[in-house]
Structures are given as C-alpha cells and as structure tokens.
Design a protein around this motif. Sequence first.
Motif, PDB file in Angstrom:
ATOM      1  N   UNK A   1       0.819  -1.216   0.000  1.00 26.55           N
ATOM      2  CA  UNK A   1       0.000   0.000   0.000  1.00 26.55           C
ATOM      3  C   UNK A   1       0.850   1.262   0.000  1.00 26.55           C
ATOM      4  N   UNK A   2       1.930   1.256   0.751  1.00 25.06           N
ATOM      5  CA  UNK A   2       2.753   2.450   0.878  1.00 25.06           C
ATOM      6  C   UNK A   2       3.966   2.428  -0.056  1.00 25.06           C
ATOM      7  N   UNK A   3       4.052   1.399  -0.909  1.00 26.49           N
ATOM      8  CA  UNK A   3       5.035   1.413  -1.979  1.00 26.49           C
ATOM      9  C   UNK A   3       6.454   1.124  -1.562  1.00 26.49           C
ATOM     10  N   UNK A   4       6.646   0.284  -0.559  1.00 26.83           N
ATOM     11  CA  UNK A   4       8.002  -0.082  -0.145  1.00 26.83           C
ATOM     12  C   UNK A   4       8.668  -0.888  -1.257  1.00 26.83           C
TER      13      UNK A   4
ATOM     14  N   UNK B   1       9.393 -10.176   3.299  1.00 22.77           N
ATOM     15  CA  UNK B   1       8.751  -9.401   2.236  1.00 22.77           C
ATOM     16  C   UNK B   1       9.579  -8.166   1.877  1.00 22.77           C
ATOM     17  N   UNK B   2      10.098  -7.482   2.898  1.00 18.72           N
ATOM     18  CA  UNK B   2      10.911  -6.308   2.618  1.00 18.72           C
ATOM     19  C   UNK B   2      12.087  -6.639   1.729  1.00 18.72           C
TER      20      UNK B   2
ATOM     21  N   UNK C   1      13.916  -3.769  -0.611  1.00 23.00           N
ATOM     22  CA  UNK C   1      14.300  -2.783   0.395  1.00 23.00           C
ATOM     23  C   UNK C   1      15.513  -3.260   1.189  1.00 23.00           C
ATOM     24  N   UNK C   2      16.204  -2.310   1.794  1.00 21.82           N
ATOM     25  CA  UNK C   2      17.281  -2.608   2.742  1.00 21.82           C
ATOM     26  C   UNK C   2      16.651  -2.654   4.130  1.00 21.82           C
ATOM     27  N   UNK C   3      16.719  -3.802   4.786  1.00 24.50           N
ATOM     28  CA  UNK C   3      15.944  -4.054   6.002  1.00 24.50           C
ATOM     29  C   UNK C   3      16.837  -4.041   7.240  1.00 24.50           C
TER      30      UNK C   3
ATOM     31  N   UNK D   1      18.858   7.960  13.975  1.00 18.41           N
ATOM     32  CA  UNK D   1      17.799   8.955  13.782  1.00 18.41           C
ATOM     33  C   UNK D   1      17.730   9.423  12.327  1.00 18.41           C
ATOM     34  N   UNK D   2      16.490   9.548  11.841  1.00 10.95           N
ATOM     35  CA  UNK D   2      16.205  10.090  10.496  1.00 10.95           C
ATOM     36  C   UNK D   2      16.894   9.299   9.380  1.00 10.95           C
ATOM     37  N   UNK D   3      16.979   7.980   9.536  1.00 11.54           N
ATOM     38  CA  UNK D   3      17.653   7.146   8.543  1.00 11.54           C
ATOM     39  C   UNK D   3      16.701   6.335   7.664  1.00 11.54           C
ATOM     40  N   UNK D   4      15.416   6.244   8.038  1.00  9.67           N
ATOM     41  CA  UNK D   4      14.539   5.262   7.398  1.00  9.67           C
ATOM     42  C   UNK D   4      13.379   5.913   6.652  1.00  9.67           C
ATOM     43  N   UNK D   5      13.083   5.320   5.493  1.00 14.10           N
ATOM     44  CA  UNK D   5      11.910   5.750   4.725  1.00 14.10           C
ATOM     45  C   UNK D   5      10.630   5.204   5.331  1.00 14.10           C
ATOM     46  N   UNK D   6      10.703   3.977   5.840  1.00 19.18           N
ATOM     47  CA  UNK D   6       9.547   3.300   6.426  1.00 19.18           C
ATOM     48  C   UNK D   6       9.984   2.549   7.679  1.00 19.18           C
TER      49      UNK D   6
END
Length: 351
Positions: free
Chosen positions: A169-172, A193-194, A199-201, A235-240
Amino acid sequence: MGSTKGYAALQAGATLEPFSFDRRPVGSNDVLIKIDYCGVCHSDIHQARDEWGGSIFPMVPGHEIVGTVTIVGKDVRKVRQGERVGVGCFVDSCRTCPACTQGVEQYCEPGMIPTYNGLDKNGHPTYGGYSHHIVVNEQYVLKIPETLSMEGAAPLLCAGITTYSPLRQWGVGKGHKLGVVGLGGLGHMAVKFGKALGAEVTVFSRTDQKRVEAERLGATAFAATSQEGTFRRLAAQFDFVIDTVSGQHDYNAHLELLKTDGTYILVGAPSEPIALGAFQLIMRRRRLVGSLVGGIRETQDMLNFCGEHGITSDVEVIPIQQINEAYERVLRGNVRFRFVIDMASLPDTPE
C-alpha cells in the motif's frame, strides 16, 4: 455438514479443550474444506482470554487455515474438489459497500464476518480452524500455490498478509530503507517481504538475542533498542518503519528513526492506548498509519508472490494437544516464529 470436532475455550481464560459443534450445510456457493493445518496467532490468545472485550464463548479459534476441498456446491466455479486452499481472517462481508466492491473487504463498512469469534448473517457464531472441517462461501476461499508447503503457508493467511498489505500500500521497494520493529510472527514475515521487494531491512529488537536469526532471514542490519545511543545513531535514517510489537514500547523514540516524509506503519495491537508526542510527527512531516490484513484479491496476490519467491513462514508444527502449552510459549516469546497445528492430530472420537 453436521457435527465436527475441534478445540475450544468454553469461557474467558479457560484452557482449550475438545469440543463438538455443528457446521452449516454446504450451500450452492459453498465449499467444504478438510483442514490440514491451522496457524496459531497471538490474536487467538487475546480473544480466547477476552483481552480485547466482546468475546463469544464457546470459542474455536484459528484464522490461518489451509486444507483440501472435499465438497463443492453446485454453483461453485472458483475451486474444485481436491484443490489446496486457504481461509484467512474473515469468511464473509456485506459484499455491497464501497469497501467490498473495491476489494478491501477487511474494511467492510457494516463489518466483515470474522472466521471465528463473530456472528454470521443468520446470527450464528462463527468457529475457526482448530477443527476438522470448515464451510466457506467460495468468494472467501484462497488458492495455495503448489510450490508452498501447506504448514508454511498457513501463517501467510494472517501474519503474511498483515505485513504484505501495508508494504504494498505504501510502496516499499528498491532503494528504500525499511525498519522492522520486533522479530516475531509478524516481524519475520516483514523482513522476508521487505527483502523480496528490494528494500534494505534493519531489524529493531530489544536485545541482541535475535541478531543471527534476523540476518538469516535477510536483514542487512540489526539494532538493539536497549543499548544506549541506538536511537540517536539511527535517527532520520529510514523511509519506512513497520511496527509489529503488541507490547508497550516507546513510539516516540521509534518515530525519530524516520526521515522527513517517512511513514510509520502500525500492525501490532497493544491492549492499552499509546502515548504519542505531536512534535515527532510535525517537525519532519512524518506519517503514522495503521493496517488490517488484506482483501481477498490482495491476499491471493500475496500468496502468488510467495509462490514465485519461495516465501513461507518459519513454523513449529505441533499436535492440537499441545495448544495450551503453545499459548504460554507465545506469551514468553518462545517460538521461531509461528506455531502451526497439524489437524491430523485431532481425534475423530472424544479424547
């Protein structure tokens, strides 16, 4: 259909025990499914113990059902006798509201009819998958790809779709940094799934105990939240960030992991309200969203995706006689990562 056997909680907090009950007859659009495996979801425990309120007893839990079609109604076209099929968290909905017509039946406006702990359209209690058989309208039946093991596929019907749906839904996808909070039944599926979506998990867990398993599942990094400096360093490193934890924890600290315009996805369900500071959201235009399983079409898409990528849940298969012990182990976090009941262990005659 007549009488079938299962395991039920007869009252709130009671241990589950053998229970006989009647399934409805197979109608023209129904299928009868012999249940081969049923996953054990943490929500089974919450509801059997009436921790969310409104539980209906006797209760036969179980909404991660896989099995084999044994009887089809005369007008059934979707599945055939002998096919491998699944049933997830709901078995009906109004079918006419905007949510249902758009294929997101989980948000049915009058309310979806849950696989257990609900009332059907005739006012009769619904009973779940800790049983020999279930009768379901064909519209709410899912096909299990032949490439997936049945026991490994069972938790996909809840844990799988609960994490797959919001990631889609959020386009990861490729190029995104995804944080997964918690590495249990939901969290380990979010990691799989990620990774499959590109994605980088990074897995966030309280201690280092699950680091090796996170890496085995495909995580590229691991962070122990109890270690001083973890939140400041990341801090402030992740898109999701997808939060799968049902226990109380510091949402405000976790929100600071997001970049500007980042999205924090809640799929865990704490029993108490959460404390949330406004500035963690407004200072970086972050989003806080929630998600509840998926509709039938999306759940089938998820199963097909799993079939193509060889994704199943990591499971421990148990006989039904160990269900009460399994509940206690779930509460202690002593399972890697989902219990699945082999329903062949349920006797045809009373124990």
